[in-house]
Design a protein around this motif. Structure first.
Motif, PDB file in Angstrom:
ATOM      1  N   ASP A  39     -31.980  70.333  43.907  1.00 47.26           N
ATOM      2  CA  ASP A  39     -31.590  69.012  43.401  1.00 47.26           C
ATOM      3  C   ASP A  39     -32.713  68.003  43.622  1.00 47.26           C
ATOM      4  O   ASP A  39     -33.018  67.185  42.734  1.00 47.26           O
ATOM      5  CB  ASP A  39     -30.323  68.514  44.111  1.00 47.26           C
ATOM      6  CG  ASP A  39     -29.090  69.318  43.733  1.00 47.26           C
ATOM      7  OD1 ASP A  39     -29.166  70.104  42.774  1.00 47.26           O
ATOM      8  OD2 ASP A  39     -28.056  69.165  44.411  1.00 47.26           O
ATOM      9  N   GLN A  42     -35.450  68.282  41.101  1.00 45.71           N
ATOM     10  CA  GLN A  42     -35.110  67.672  39.811  1.00 45.71           C
ATOM     11  C   GLN A  42     -35.144  66.146  39.891  1.00 45.71           C
ATOM     12  O   GLN A  42     -35.513  65.483  38.923  1.00 45.71           O
ATOM     13  CB  GLN A  42     -33.724  68.134  39.353  1.00 45.71           C
ATOM     14  CG  GLN A  42     -33.655  69.599  38.971  1.00 45.71           C
ATOM     15  CD  GLN A  42     -32.502  69.896  38.027  1.00 45.71           C
ATOM     16  OE1 GLN A  42     -32.312  69.207  37.024  1.00 45.71           O
ATOM     17  NE2 GLN A  42     -31.725  70.921  38.353  1.00 45.71           N
ATOM     18  N   ARG A  43     -34.781  65.611  41.046  1.00 43.28           N
ATOM     19  CA  ARG A  43     -34.823  64.157  41.173  1.00 43.28           C
ATOM     20  C   ARG A  43     -36.261  63.646  41.163  1.00 43.28           C
ATOM     21  O   ARG A  43     -36.527  62.550  40.671  1.00 43.28           O
ATOM     22  CB  ARG A  43     -34.122  63.727  42.456  1.00 43.28           C
ATOM     23  CG  ARG A  43     -32.615  63.996  42.429  1.00 43.28           C
ATOM     24  CD  ARG A  43     -31.921  63.576  43.699  1.00 43.28           C
ATOM     25  NE  ARG A  43     -30.520  63.987  43.682  1.00 43.28           N
ATOM     26  CZ  ARG A  43     -29.629  63.683  44.621  1.00 43.28           C
ATOM     27  NH1 ARG A  43     -29.997  62.955  45.661  1.00 43.28           N
ATOM     28  NH2 ARG A  43     -28.381  64.103  44.514  1.00 43.28           N
ATOM     29  N   PRO A  46     -37.296  64.933  36.848  1.00 44.26           N
ATOM     30  CA  PRO A  46     -36.179  65.329  35.980  1.00 44.26           C
ATOM     31  C   PRO A  46     -36.689  65.732  34.593  1.00 44.26           C
ATOM     32  O   PRO A  46     -37.823  65.427  34.213  1.00 44.26           O
ATOM     33  CB  PRO A  46     -35.327  64.057  35.910  1.00 44.26           C
ATOM     34  CG  PRO A  46     -36.291  62.942  36.152  1.00 44.26           C
ATOM     35  CD  PRO A  46     -37.333  63.491  37.099  1.00 44.26           C
ATOM     36  N   TYR A 269     -31.201  72.027  33.867  1.00 39.21           N
ATOM     37  CA  TYR A 269     -32.329  71.141  34.130  1.00 39.21           C
ATOM     38  C   TYR A 269     -31.999  69.838  33.412  1.00 39.21           C
ATOM     39  O   TYR A 269     -32.252  69.691  32.223  1.00 39.21           O
ATOM     40  CB  TYR A 269     -33.611  71.766  33.598  1.00 39.21           C
ATOM     41  CG  TYR A 269     -34.874  71.057  34.039  1.00 39.21           C
ATOM     42  CD1 TYR A 269     -34.863  70.030  34.979  1.00 39.21           C
ATOM     43  CD2 TYR A 269     -36.105  71.423  33.503  1.00 39.21           C
ATOM     44  CE1 TYR A 269     -36.023  69.404  35.373  1.00 39.21           C
ATOM     45  CE2 TYR A 269     -37.277  70.807  33.901  1.00 39.21           C
ATOM     46  CZ  TYR A 269     -37.224  69.790  34.839  1.00 39.21           C
ATOM     47  OH  TYR A 269     -38.379  69.161  35.227  1.00 39.21           O
ATOM     48  N   SER A 271     -31.513  65.756  32.428  1.00 42.61           N
ATOM     49  CA  SER A 271     -32.249  64.506  32.266  1.00 42.61           C
ATOM     50  C   SER A 271     -31.322  63.359  32.662  1.00 42.61           C
ATOM     51  O   SER A 271     -30.102  63.534  32.716  1.00 42.61           O
ATOM     52  CB  SER A 271     -32.713  64.341  30.815  1.00 42.61           C
ATOM     53  OG  SER A 271     -31.588  64.187  29.956  1.00 42.61           O
ATOM     54  N   LEU A 320     -29.080  65.172  39.691  1.00 40.94           N
ATOM     55  CA  LEU A 320     -29.742  63.890  39.915  1.00 40.94           C
ATOM     56  C   LEU A 320     -28.879  62.932  40.707  1.00 40.94           C
ATOM     57  O   LEU A 320     -29.294  61.806  40.990  1.00 40.94           O
ATOM     58  CB  LEU A 320     -30.129  63.253  38.574  1.00 40.94           C
ATOM     59  CG  LEU A 320     -31.015  64.091  37.655  1.00 40.94           C
ATOM     60  CD1 LEU A 320     -31.356  63.301  36.397  1.00 40.94           C
ATOM     61  CD2 LEU A 320     -32.274  64.533  38.369  1.00 40.94           C
TER      62      LEU A 320
END
Length: 723
Positions: A39, A42-43, A46, A269, A271, A320
């Protein structure tokens, strides 16, 4: 390898084995930590939002205020389908369950009214039929949910082809599903499950199962079914492992190949949630028709119909950390497939991480055991940095998900355990050293050695020391009268009592030489006022011996008192570990040692128990000292000025000692000038001495026989006497 190191290696390898087995079992806490790590990746980076032919028709708060509460009548849903189809939607997927009959249908409403002719109800329209008619022939995908009751299975609208071994058993199990209205199920172009994370207790949706299985048949999820229908494809092509059944590797949906986990999941994944992704259902259902902008956005797009209204409780958490409508995750899954930006965790990732824990763990055990803690810490930090960098670069450039924390946490545990064991061993060795040195050094000196890195340097070291030698008078005669065991008992009693004062005054016990004690001050660490502390130790020994004699501690009887001689000198000596490599002593050698030993031997000739050199005397001006002459010590080319220690500062300040000092100084002058008055002065000094200390009587008895010792005094001694 020492025994302690062998034990450390065995314990370390046992911990490595336990952690490797623990990681192989992959408990829930490891999965949670792994998910949180991904996580964070991704943050940090992103997926970039790109305009895609994917839209969410949002049954939002505005739509509910305009068209009424949910659920809406299905003739309105039919209108929604017609409008979207007219605007050119390539697929219309409903993240909505149509399991129950429409209670707002006119036919159902009239049927429930008492007294109404049933035949009238049959003439009224049925919203489910209207909706079913609307979706017929259109690219509509309906969703179904999972159920804990019954055994209903939905229809499968697509075929499946496999490469490799069969992956049918790989996805999560579908026990039962919520039944759809038969006419809706029959007329839909596709059916897909809407569950985002079945069986996963985490509120964060990280991976979406693209398929479910009942053991014989696979069932696609809503997102890929919408993608299939939009392309007009009829078959899913699934790739399994070439040599093992029950594993998925990828799925081909029309023109798109999607990498999957072994269980048929797609790593999302995501956005950031964007307003451009949503179109309000009210804009589509507007009486005047949708605006050109809305029509253009829908033309050629895959649209998902769902709700963001808080009251309908379809809010999910993304990687996110955003709270988004569940329908948007279906849309993001399709966006991700269209963009080709995938995340994947290879099936060999677990094996690699387990291997890293084992290999790096063994390396850390060896490094921590055999090198310094600083080097081991640096190695541990390098391993940590390398794991983080490798994991991050794999994510950033290849979309690969490798867990850095499992090896890092395991390595930290191994390093902590190995270091703790090493510290325990060091602490045990320190306690052993402390116990050993405790026989020779005072607690304050030990504390300073332990907390000062430069305090104890092994090997020879030239430094100023105050040396002390203590010897028992007439010991040879005493030992001839005693049995060997009695001699040992006598020495143990005496030397134990006297040596305590060396340690108590921050001195170092060098050795016991038969009936003698050798001690020194100002090593192995600096000792402030070491000359004064040596003299105080000697005075304390005098008092202790007097108490032992008074109490007949040696069992010799009151007529046989034990006496000692103490010689003290301050000078340069070499101190350090001396001897062989396998056996050595911490000792001092040099001229200062010899001078102190000769001064102690002179106690017999001088007739007094504590004698010090003038170099020591200059550092203890407040003590009660009297000149004892300049003696020709063995091995010295010139005479050495010595002084007798009468007492401490308290004695020096007494009137009796002041009177004695006057007479003593007159006697010194008379002896130097060969005056006949010296005999009278000796008698007077004896009388004065009795009032100060009894041991001075013999000293003055021998002064007349040592007249030469008081003549031709060095200039510095004359100055000291005048003071």
């Amino acid at each position: 390898m020492t025994r302690a190191q062998q034990i450390g290696v065995v314990l370390g390898l046992a911990i490595v084995t336990a952690l490797t087995i623990l990681r192989a079992s992959d408990p829930g806490i490891f999965k949670l930590i792994r998910g949180v790590t991904f996580d964070e990746y991704q943050r940090l980076v992103p997926r970039t939002f790109e305009p895609m032919p994917v839209r969410v028709i949002d049954i939002d708060e505005t739509s509910l205020r305009e068209f009424g509460q949910w659920p809406w009548p299905r003739d309105r849903m039919a209108l929604l389908v017609d409008r979207l189809s007219e605007m050119g939607a390539s697929a219309i997927a409903f993240d909505v369950l149509f399991a129950e009959p429409d209670r707002l249908s006119p036919r159902n409403v009239v049927r429930d009214v008492a007294g109404v002719d049933p035949s009238l109800a049959e003439k009224l329209p049925d919203n489910d039929e209207i909706f079913a008619h609307s979706i017929a022939g259109k690219p509509v995908v309906l969703g179904f949910g999972l159920s804990n009751e019954g055994n209903y299975r939905p229809l499968v609208k697509a075929g499946f082809a496999f490469t490799g071994e069969s992956p049918v058993s790989a996805p999560p199990y579908l026990g039962a599903s919520t039944p759809l209205r038969p006419q809706l199920e029959a007329n839909a172009a596709g059916l897909g499950h809407i569950s985002l994370n079945p069986g996963n207790p985490s509120p964060v949706v990280r991976a979406v199962p693209l398929f479910l299985t009942d053991g014989e048949q696979l069932y696609p999820n809503l997102a890929i079914e919408a993608l299939r229908v939009a392309q007009g494809a009829s078959t899913y092509v699934l790739s399994g492992a070439p040599d093992r059944a029950g594993i998925m590797t990828s799925a081909k949906i029309g023109d798109f190949v999607v990498p999957l986990t072994a269980a048929g999941e797609l790593w999302l994944y995501v956005s950031p949630d964007r307003a451009e992704r949503y179109i309000s259902a009210g804009q589509v259902l507007a009486a005047e028709g949708a605006s050109p902008e809305v029509a253009a956005a829908i033309d050629g797009s895959i649209v998902f119909v769902g709700t963001s209204a808080a009251g309908l409780q379809d809010i999910r958490v993304t990687a996110l950390g955003e709270n988004v409508p569940g329908v948007s995750l279906h849309a993001q899954a399709v966006e991700q497939i269209l963009s080709g930006h995938f995340l994947s965790r290879p099936d060999w990732a677990d094996g690699l991480e387990i291997l890293l824990i084992a290999v790096l763990g063994c390396l850390l055990v060896v490094v921590t055991t055999f090198v310094s803690p600083a080097v081991a810490l640096i190695c541990g930090l390098l391993i940590t940095a390398m794991a983080l960098v490798a994991s991050w670069l794999s994510f950033l450039y290849a979309g690969l998900l490798f867990d850095p924390l499992a090896p890092i946490v395991s390595g930290s545990i191994i390093h902590f355990a190995a270091t703790s064991f090493k510290i325990l061993v060091i602490d045990r060795e320190r306690r052993e050293v402390r116990r050993a040195f405790g026989h020779y050094l005072s607690p304050s000196l030990l504390h300073r050695i332990e907390h000062n890195r430069d305090a104890l340097r092994l090997g020879g070291d030239d430094r100023e020391l105050t040396m002390m030698f203590v010897d028992v008078r007439n010991f040879t005669e005493m030992s001839e009268r005693l049995a060997p065991t009695d001699v040992v008992a006598f020495l143990n009693t005496l030397l134990d009592a006297l040596s305590r004062h060396v340690v108590a005054n921050e001195g170092t016990l060098d050795k016991f030489i038969g009936d003698s004690i050798m001690a020194f001050w100002n090593a192995p660490v600096d000792v402030a006022d070491h000359e004064a502390k040596a003299v105080r130790a000697a005075l304390a020994m005098r008092e202790t011996l007097a108490e032992l004699n008074a109490g007949d501690a040696f069992g010799f009887g009151p007529d046989q008192e034990v006496s000692i001689g103490i010689g003290i000198h301050t000078g340069l000596a070499c101190v350090g570990n001396m001897g062989a490599k396998t056996r050595f002593n911490y000792s001092a050698v040099g001229d200062a040692v010899n001078v102190a030993a000769r001064i102690e031997s002179s106690c017999k000739e001088v007739g007094f128990d504590i004698l010090i050199s003038d170099s020591t005397a200059r550092s203890v001006p407040g003590m009660a000292l009297i000149e004892a002459g300049a003696l020709q010590l063995k091995g010295k080319s010139s005479r050495t000025q010595i002084l007798a220690v009468v007492g401490d500062e308290r004695v020096a300040a007494s009137l009796e000692f002041a009177a004695l000092k006057v007479v003593h100084n007159q006697l010194m002058q008379a002896l130097q000038s060969h005056s006949r008055n010296s005999r009278k002065l000796i008698s007077t000094a004896k009388l004065r001495a009795v009032q100060v200390i009894g041991g001075l009587a013999e000293f003055y008895e021998r002064v007349s026989r040592r007249a030469d010792h008081f003549r031709e005094m060095p200039e510095e001694v004359e100055k000291s006497a005048a003071d």
